[in-house]
Design a protein around this motif. Structure first.
Motif, PDB file in Angstrom:
ATOM      1  N   PHE A   1       0.909  -1.499   0.093  1.00 23.61           N
ATOM      2  CA  PHE A   1       0.054   0.068   0.025  1.00 23.61           C
ATOM      3  C   PHE A   1       0.721   1.414   0.111  1.00 23.61           C
ATOM      4  CE2 PHE A   1      -2.198   3.181   2.108  1.00 23.61           C
ATOM      5  CZ  PHE A   1      -3.506   3.347   1.435  1.00 23.61           C
ATOM      6  N   HIS A   2       0.635   2.170  -1.031  1.00 28.42           N
ATOM      7  CA  HIS A   2       1.375   3.442  -0.958  1.00 28.42           C
ATOM      8  C   HIS A   2      -0.043   4.610  -0.579  1.00 28.42           C
ATOM      9  CE1 HIS A   2       3.837   1.374  -4.429  1.00 28.42           C
ATOM     10  NE2 HIS A   2       4.582   1.324  -3.145  1.00 28.42           N
ATOM     11  N   GLY A   3       0.443   5.490   0.273  1.00 26.78           N
ATOM     12  CA  GLY A   3      -0.773   6.468   0.575  1.00 26.78           C
ATOM     13  C   GLY A   3      -0.202   7.713   1.010  1.00 26.78           C
ATOM     14  N   VAL A   4      -0.903   8.537   1.328  1.00 30.99           N
ATOM     15  CA  VAL A   4      -0.675  10.017   1.843  1.00 30.99           C
ATOM     16  C   VAL A   4      -1.364   9.891   3.379  1.00 30.99           C
ATOM     17  CG1 VAL A   4      -0.637  11.469  -0.015  1.00 30.99           C
ATOM     18  CG2 VAL A   4      -2.831  11.020   1.068  1.00 30.99           C
ATOM     19  N   PRO A   5      -0.836  10.782   4.318  1.00 27.97           N
ATOM     20  CA  PRO A   5      -1.201  10.474   5.655  1.00 27.97           C
ATOM     21  C   PRO A   5      -2.863  10.399   5.786  1.00 27.97           C
ATOM     22  CG  PRO A   5       0.538  11.799   5.694  1.00 27.97           C
ATOM     23  CD  PRO A   5       0.222  11.632   4.349  1.00 27.97           C
ATOM     24  N   THR A   6      -3.547  11.094   4.996  1.00 29.39           N
ATOM     25  CA  THR A   6      -4.982  10.928   5.249  1.00 29.39           C
ATOM     26  C   THR A   6      -5.584   9.678   5.035  1.00 29.39           C
ATOM     27  OG1 THR A   6      -5.088  11.793   3.029  1.00 29.39           O
ATOM     28  CG2 THR A   6      -5.375  13.525   4.962  1.00 29.39           C
TER      29      THR A   6
END
Length: 500
Positions: A242-247
């Motif tokens: 999984f790659h994501g931004v903090p939100t």
């Protein structure tokens, strides 16, 4: 004959090595590497028939569906340059990108046509949907390019409020994708990666799509992210990366509550904004895995540093520079030269290496300000400890990072200042549990025609992209000013967040 290198090779080589392997899962569709590469060569041929030449710029406005990689790799296979269009922009903002980039064609997914079609008309640019590019006889192979030729132009706002096109070369993007998957992270060709980061954004494009294809792994598309939707897709497709931004991590922590079955993630990577340590800890506890937080910018392809298995991880930091890249701390107050500082000293984060862009399109003066003595000046303040871990402390400029997207206050202020009931306005970021930061407009109203908070929010929503308009408005009698009559935003933030 000089050396050649093309970003198209990332997909071409995986199609050669893993032809029957699934490259992209898009809902019920499963597209193999051979099929994806053939359709990219078909798009390239169709664009050539439409008069697109190597070096021409082609804009792409498309959500996270299989058409995005088809068209993206089709454009670079032709030797043309991709200009990805942010999906939250208004028609006027898209038209600006088309004009400024000198794009000759806008390839626009039907779901975006309500914004894309009027933008193309306003800019005098040809408009075509992806489906119209799939009937040609495919090219035999991709057009060769020099390593320093432009491959992608990513639009990033500056402190002037006018978005600037950051020119990224084939070398920048091939190396950044390669280094991300082979050196920085424990990525594997057996990975199943969730593609929920917007592909028009540098993080989703390089680390997500290009990195996954460089490995020959599988990318599972998710066009509209919610914590629940992501969990459902990850369980169904057995996603393990999984790659994501903090939100997104905040949403996944919330969605995990009360669930007995959660995806077994082997690798989780965060970027785009600072990840609160509390979120990292809650995510690690729920999913029994570690998040590797990194740091980068559109101008650095994007990855500059990340927490890496080789060096160990340190919560609250963005780790070490990736292979072949130097990241140091320089004296922030000196503009015309780079003076490096020692361990623990606070200064501006500066970067040099194969990931640093070729400059801002058509803006040599802006480029000269950004690249000094061979170092790219990030505009971010940070420290580097004795063990080499980098910490991002604050931003030199007043960028607001809402949900991983950079929002430049000046652009929002320009729009709000046009409201007849606004005398003066300053836009700041205030802490927000969901988006990391929320956009707050602090307004000195006209006492004769003071607008309501709701009216101002509604007014801005019609004039600014979905990620840019303020969700909060505070009315004040006057803004705090410094000796040169500049609004003291740090003082304003202190007052507003102190009240909150």
């Amino acid at each position: 004959m000089s050396a050649t290198l093309s970003l198209a090779a990332i997909l071409a080589e995986s199609a050669r090595r893993y032809p029957a392997k699934v490259a992209v899962v898009d809902g019920p569709q499963r597209v193999t590497y051979a099929e994806l590469w053939r359709s990219a060569l078909t798009v390239a041929a169709a664009l050539r028939e439409q008069g697109v030449h190597p070096g021409d710029r082609v804009a792409l406005q498309c959500p996270n569906v299989v058409d995005f990689p088809r068209v993206y790799y089709g454009i670079v296979a032709l030797g043309a340059v991709v200009v990805p269009v942010h999906l939250l922009l208004t028609a006027d903002e898209v038209a600006y990108v088309l004009r400024d980039s000198g794009a000759t064609v806008l390839v626009c997914h039907p779901s975006q046509a309500a914004v894309g079609a009027p933008a193309a008309r306003a800019a005098g640019v040809a408009f075509v949907e992806p489906a119209a590019l799939l009937g040609a006889e495919p090219l035999r192979s991709y057009v060769s390019r020099a390593p320093d030729d432009p491959a992608v132009v990513l639009y990033t706002s500056g402190t002037t409020g006018q978005p600037k096109g950051a020119v990224l070369t084939h070398l920048n993007l091939v190396l950044n994708a390669t280094v991300n998957v082979f050196d920085a992270n424990d990525a594997r060709s057996t990975d199943v990666v969730l593609g929920c980061l917007p592909l028009f954004h540098t993080f989703g494009q390089t680390v997500g799509m290009n990195g996954t294809f460089r490995l020959g792994a599988t990318l599972v598309m998710l066009a509209r992210f919610t914590g629940e939707a992501a969990l459902e897709v990850m369980l169904r497709e057995q996603v393990d990366v999984f790659h994501g931004v903090p939100t997104m991590y905040v949403a996944l922590v919330a969605a995990a509550e009360g669930r007995t079955e959660l995806p077994r993630l082997r690798l989780a990577i965060s970027g785009g904004a600072s990840l609160p340590v509390a979120v990292l800890e809650r995510f690690d506890a729920a999913y029994r895995t570690s998040i590797f937080e990194g740091y980068g910018l559109s101008e650095t392809s994007p990855t500059a540093t990340t927490n890496q298995p080789h060096f160990g991880t340190r919560a609250g930091t963005v780790g070490h520079p990736v292979w072949g890249v130097e990241v140091e701390i320089a004296r922030a107050e000196i503009d015309d030269t780079i003076e490096l500082l020692g361990p623990g000293e606070l200064g501006e984060i500066v970067i040099r290496g194969h990931n640093v862009f070729a400059g801002y399109l058509g803006r040599p003066q802006d480029t000269a300000l950004a690249v000094v003595d061979g170092w790219f000046r990030s505009g971010d303040l940070g420290t580097k400890d004795a063990d080499g871990f980098l910490t991002v402390v604050d931003r030199k400029k007043d960028i607001v990072i809402r949900g991983g997207f950079n929002v430049y206050p000046r652009e929002v202020e320009e729009a709000l200042a046009r409201h007849p009931g606004v005398v003066q306005v300053a836009v700041i970021g205030v802490p927000d549990e969901v988006h990391g930061e929320e956009i707050c407009a602090v307004v000195v109203p006209d006492p004769q025609a003071a607008p309501t908070e709701t009216a101002l929010i509604e007014w801005s929503r019609e004039r600014l992209g979905k990620h840019k308009y303020p969700r909060r408005v505070r009315f004040v009698d006057e803004l705090p000013l410094g000796p040169s009559h500049k609004v003291l935003k740090r003082e304003l933030r202190r007052r507003i967040t102190g009240e909150a």
